[in-house]
Each structure stands twice: as C-alpha cells, then as structure tokens.
Motif scaffolding. Structure first.
Motif, PDB file in Angstrom:
ATOM      1  N   VAL A 180      50.467  -2.410 -41.250  1.00  0.00           N
ATOM      2  CA  VAL A 180      49.674  -1.725 -42.267  1.00  0.00           C
ATOM      3  C   VAL A 180      48.806  -0.655 -41.617  1.00  0.00           C
ATOM      4  N   ASP A 181      48.403   0.323 -42.438  1.00  0.00           N
ATOM      5  CA  ASP A 181      47.426   1.309 -41.987  1.00  0.00           C
ATOM      6  C   ASP A 181      46.041   0.701 -42.162  1.00  0.00           C
ATOM      7  N   TYR A 182      45.220   0.785 -41.136  1.00  0.00           N
ATOM      8  CA  TYR A 182      43.921   0.128 -41.167  1.00  0.00           C
ATOM      9  C   TYR A 182      42.851   1.104 -40.702  1.00  0.00           C
ATOM     10  N   GLU A 183      41.800   1.268 -41.495  1.00  0.00           N
ATOM     11  CA  GLU A 183      40.698   2.150 -41.146  1.00  0.00           C
ATOM     12  C   GLU A 183      39.373   1.416 -41.332  1.00  0.00           C
ATOM     13  N   LEU A 184      38.407   1.763 -40.498  1.00  0.00           N
ATOM     14  CA  LEU A 184      37.067   1.211 -40.595  1.00  0.00           C
ATOM     15  C   LEU A 184      36.106   2.352 -40.889  1.00  0.00           C
ATOM     16  N   THR A 185      35.420   2.287 -42.024  1.00  0.00           N
ATOM     17  CA  THR A 185      34.506   3.349 -42.420  1.00  0.00           C
ATOM     18  C   THR A 185      33.063   2.875 -42.373  1.00  0.00           C
ATOM     19  N   VAL A 186      32.220   3.644 -41.700  1.00  0.00           N
ATOM     20  CA  VAL A 186      30.782   3.379 -41.639  1.00  0.00           C
ATOM     21  C   VAL A 186      30.100   4.469 -42.464  1.00  0.00           C
ATOM     22  N   ARG A 187      29.316   4.061 -43.457  1.00  0.00           N
ATOM     23  CA  ARG A 187      28.738   5.003 -44.409  1.00  0.00           C
ATOM     24  C   ARG A 187      27.225   4.819 -44.495  1.00  0.00           C
ATOM     25  N   ALA A 188      26.506   5.938 -44.661  1.00  0.00           N
ATOM     26  CA  ALA A 188      25.056   5.867 -44.841  1.00  0.00           C
ATOM     27  C   ALA A 188      24.736   5.048 -46.088  1.00  0.00           C
ATOM     28  N   LYS A 189      23.763   4.136 -45.983  1.00  0.00           N
ATOM     29  CA  LYS A 189      23.476   3.201 -47.069  1.00  0.00           C
ATOM     30  C   LYS A 189      22.838   3.890 -48.263  1.00  0.00           C
ATOM     31  N   LYS A 190      21.850   4.744 -48.013  1.00  0.00           N
ATOM     32  CA  LYS A 190      21.147   5.390 -49.102  1.00  0.00           C
ATOM     33  C   LYS A 190      21.936   6.569 -49.636  1.00  0.00           C
ATOM     34  N   ARG A 191      21.832   6.781 -50.940  1.00  0.00           N
ATOM     35  CA  ARG A 191      22.502   7.922 -51.554  1.00  0.00           C
ATOM     36  C   ARG A 191      21.889   9.215 -51.008  1.00  0.00           C
ATOM     37  N   GLY A 192      22.756  10.091 -50.524  1.00  0.00           N
ATOM     38  CA  GLY A 192      22.257  11.334 -49.951  1.00  0.00           C
ATOM     39  C   GLY A 192      21.813  11.199 -48.514  1.00  0.00           C
ATOM     40  N   GLY A 193      21.874   9.964 -47.969  1.00  0.00           N
ATOM     41  CA  GLY A 193      21.447   9.749 -46.595  1.00  0.00           C
ATOM     42  C   GLY A 193      22.511  10.165 -45.595  1.00  0.00           C
ATOM     43  N   VAL A 194      22.137  10.215 -44.337  1.00  0.00           N
ATOM     44  CA  VAL A 194      23.071  10.593 -43.271  1.00  0.00           C
ATOM     45  C   VAL A 194      23.002   9.564 -42.146  1.00  0.00           C
ATOM     46  N   LEU A 195      24.086   9.441 -41.421  1.00  0.00           N
ATOM     47  CA  LEU A 195      24.131   8.528 -40.282  1.00  0.00           C
ATOM     48  C   LEU A 195      23.483   9.150 -39.053  1.00  0.00           C
ATOM     49  N   ALA A 196      23.837  10.400 -38.807  1.00  0.00           N
ATOM     50  CA  ALA A 196      23.356  11.110 -37.626  1.00  0.00           C
ATOM     51  C   ALA A 196      23.840  12.542 -37.711  1.00  0.00           C
ATOM     52  N   THR A 197      23.447  13.353 -36.751  1.00  0.00           N
ATOM     53  CA  THR A 197      24.038  14.675 -36.649  1.00  0.00           C
ATOM     54  C   THR A 197      25.371  14.540 -35.921  1.00  0.00           C
ATOM     55  N   TYR A 198      26.183  15.565 -36.004  1.00  0.00           N
ATOM     56  CA  TYR A 198      27.503  15.522 -35.384  1.00  0.00           C
ATOM     57  C   TYR A 198      27.411  15.311 -33.873  1.00  0.00           C
ATOM     58  N   SER A 199      26.470  16.006 -33.221  1.00  0.00           N
ATOM     59  CA  SER A 199      26.332  15.864 -31.764  1.00  0.00           C
ATOM     60  C   SER A 199      25.842  14.466 -31.393  1.00  0.00           C
ATOM     61  N   GLU A 200      24.924  13.888 -32.189  1.00  0.00           N
ATOM     62  CA  GLU A 200      24.441  12.531 -31.923  1.00  0.00           C
ATOM     63  C   GLU A 200      25.579  11.524 -32.069  1.00  0.00           C
ATOM     64  N   LEU A 201      26.422  11.752 -33.068  1.00  0.00           N
ATOM     65  CA  LEU A 201      27.546  10.854 -33.312  1.00  0.00           C
ATOM     66  C   LEU A 201      28.507  10.825 -32.130  1.00  0.00           C
ATOM     67  N   ARG A 202      28.814  11.989 -31.588  1.00  0.00           N
ATOM     68  CA  ARG A 202      29.736  12.062 -30.460  1.00  0.00           C
ATOM     69  C   ARG A 202      29.185  11.331 -29.239  1.00  0.00           C
ATOM     70  N   LYS A 203      27.855  11.344 -29.092  1.00  0.00           N
ATOM     71  CA  LYS A 203      27.243  10.666 -27.949  1.00  0.00           C
ATOM     72  C   LYS A 203      27.311   9.143 -28.084  1.00  0.00           C
ATOM     73  N   LEU A 204      27.441   8.656 -29.327  1.00  0.00           N
ATOM     74  CA  LEU A 204      27.502   7.219 -29.556  1.00  0.00           C
ATOM     75  C   LEU A 204      28.872   6.630 -29.223  1.00  0.00           C
ATOM     76  N   MET A 205      29.862   7.512 -29.125  1.00  0.00           N
ATOM     77  CA  MET A 205      31.227   7.057 -28.872  1.00  0.00           C
ATOM     78  C   MET A 205      31.702   7.571 -27.526  1.00  0.00           C
ATOM     79  N   SER A 206      32.702   6.909 -26.978  1.00  0.00           N
ATOM     80  CA  SER A 206      33.312   7.359 -25.737  1.00  0.00           C
ATOM     81  C   SER A 206      34.818   7.367 -25.918  1.00  0.00           C
ATOM     82  N   GLN A 207      35.498   8.036 -25.006  1.00  0.00           N
ATOM     83  CA  GLN A 207      36.944   8.142 -25.095  1.00  0.00           C
ATOM     84  C   GLN A 207      37.575   7.611 -23.815  1.00  0.00           C
TER      85      GLN A 207
END
Length: 301
Positions: free
Chosen positions: A197-224
């Motif tokens: 099956v195709d499987y995806e995990l989505t993390v979404r900001a809880k509040k309406r109109g809220g944001v998780l982070a900026t794009y650059s902050e997000l990239r720093k949270l992950m590694s490759q």
C-alpha cells in the motif's frame, strides 16, 4: 487518483571562462542576447532528438505567446525500448501488445523567460508522474552554448529551494512519503504488509491558520541519509513534501529525499486536466506565469 503534475524552475546565467562575475543577458549583451539564443535553440530542435545513452527522444513544439521575451510550448518526451501489454482498465481485456520499437510520447509544458534588464533567465519544466527530460535538455543546451561561444559558460541553478527563496516561508503541513521499513502497527491495522500500500505520514499545525515552522527551520529538523532517505523521529522515509506559502497561494514543495525531488512544486490540484489526463495548456501556463513572477521578485530583492 490523477497522475502527479510537477514544475521545476532553473535560473540560467552566463559568465566568461575563468571569471566569477555573472554577465547581463539582455539586448546587446556578450556573447549574445540570451533571449535570441533560446529562441534559436528551441527552433532548431523541433525534430526528435534521439538520446544514445537511453531509449529516449525529445523535441520542442513551440506555441505563440503574448509575453515579452518569453518562449513556451510543449517539450514532447518519448520512451521506447521495452514491451508491455495494454489492457482496458475496467474489463482487463488486452487491447494491444506494445513492442520495443513503439514510442510512448507525452507532452510536457516548458517556458523560458529572459528579462531584458536582468543577469539571468528563468526556465520552467513540467514533469508528469515523475517523468521528465530535464537532464537531457539541460545537457544539450549547455553543450550547444559551449560550442557556439567557446569562451563562455552557461550554468543552471535549481531555484526552489535555493538559498533564501523559501527560508522564511511558513509551513502548515509536512508529509512524509513511504517509510523505508514496514510499520508493525500499520501492518496490524491494515492486515497486509506495508509494501502493498501507499503510506504517508502527515504532521499538521493544530490551530486553524497556525504554522509548524518556517521552511528553513523545517529542513534543519530533518536529515538525509547517504542513500537519499529522509530521517525524522527515528524513522526513514522515501521523501517529504511541505505545504508552503508562496506569494498569495499555498504550494506543495518537495523538501528532499529519493521519493520526491527537492524543489519540485506539485501543482496537481491547481491545474485543469483534459480527457487525456494531461493539463489543459492555458491552465498550466497560468500557474507557471504566476510562479515566474513570484520567483523573479524574490531573486531581484
């Protein structure tokens, strides 16, 4: 589910060999007005170019445009070299046995814009369900420019996610695509192995109109990892894509990973489709025009 439609943008610059300074590309520039060069390059490749390294062909189909110093149309991309059975999706009855000599050709939108007062041109290439001939066209253009102007070098740079372009852009959701290893919990819930099956995990900001982070902050949270997989919270995924605000619209942009190209903008939900499954020409042209202006504005600041 409709096939994914993506866009990739490049900035094209010119400089003299052995020098770092980027040269202007407008009228009267050396070694040429880049707009004239682009029009000539496209015009000379309206017959199929057959790649010798792979069973691939490509050629330009130019369309009229009202835009100043721009050329656009279809980049027709063909594949051949393998056999397959073509069946009716509903009846499962075989309709045709594709031969290795049969050429499967798909139309991919392209646009090249060369502002008269700039030091760069911008080129957009469409992909269709991951299929694209960007590497072939880019290599052919660089090689042709070098042959015509031996003292100069043409360079391509991926615009998204180029440094600073999306650094402060707010991200509302992040989706991780296909875990590298099966999840026992998901296996139990679905009753079948994860690789079926195709499987995806989505993390979404809880509040309406809220944001998780900026794009650059997000990239720093992950590694490759060295083999291209995205590592997050102790798990590996084939790729990740983020819902990013670009100008007045929200766009889905590849972050990195082997499953989705970094910098690929997914416009599958933004374009109208013809019965063929491909984007309506005017629809994808409008999306590219909007993104061209947005990217150019960021590059000029």
């Amino acid at each position: 589910m409709p096939f994914a439609i993506g866009l990739r943008f490049y900035r094209i610059t010119v400089r003299k060999k052995g020098e770092k300074d980027i040269l202007p590309v407008g009228p009267g520039s050396e070694p040429c007005d880049l707009n004239d060069y682009m029009n000539d390059f496209v015009a000379k490749r309206t017959n199929a170019t057959v790649e010798t390294s792979e069973p691939r062909t490509w050629f330009f189909e130019r369309k009229d445009t009202n835009s100043i110093r721009a050329t656009h149309g279809y980049l027709n991309y063909g594949t051949h070299g393998f056999e397959s059975k073509l069946k009716d999706v509903n009846t499962r009855q075989e309709k045709y046995n594709r031969q290795a000599s049969d050429l499967e050709e798909i139309p991919l939108y392209f646009q090249i814009w060369t502002p008269s007062d700039s030091k760069f041109a911008i080129i957009a290439f469409q992909s269709f369900q991951g299929r694209s001939c960007v590497s072939f066209v880019r290599a052919a253009m660089v090689r042709d420019f070098q042959e015509r102007f031996p003292s100069y070098i043409m360079s391509f740079q991926v615009l998204v996610p180029a440094a600073s372009l999306l650094d402060t852009a707010p991200v509302k959701t992040i989706t991780f695509i296909k875990p590298r290893k099966s999840s026992d919990r998901a296996d139990r819930m679905l009753g079948k192995p994860m690789d079926e099956v195709d499987y995806e995990l989505t993390v979404r900001a809880k509040k309406r109109g809220g944001v998780l982070a900026t794009y650059s902050e997000l990239r720093k949270l992950m590694s490759q990892s060295s083999d291209g997989f995205v590592e997050f919270d102790g798990h590996e995924f084939e790729g990740a894509k983020a819902d990013v605000k670009m100008g007045r619209k929200r766009r889905t942009v590849g972050v990195f990973g082997s499953g989705i190209d970094a910098g690929l903008i997914d416009i599958s939900e933004n374009v109208k489709r013809a019965k063929s499954g491909h984007p309506v020409f005017e629809s994808i042209m409008s999306e590219v025009d909007d993104l061209m202006e947005e990217l150019y504005g960021n590059l000029k600041t």
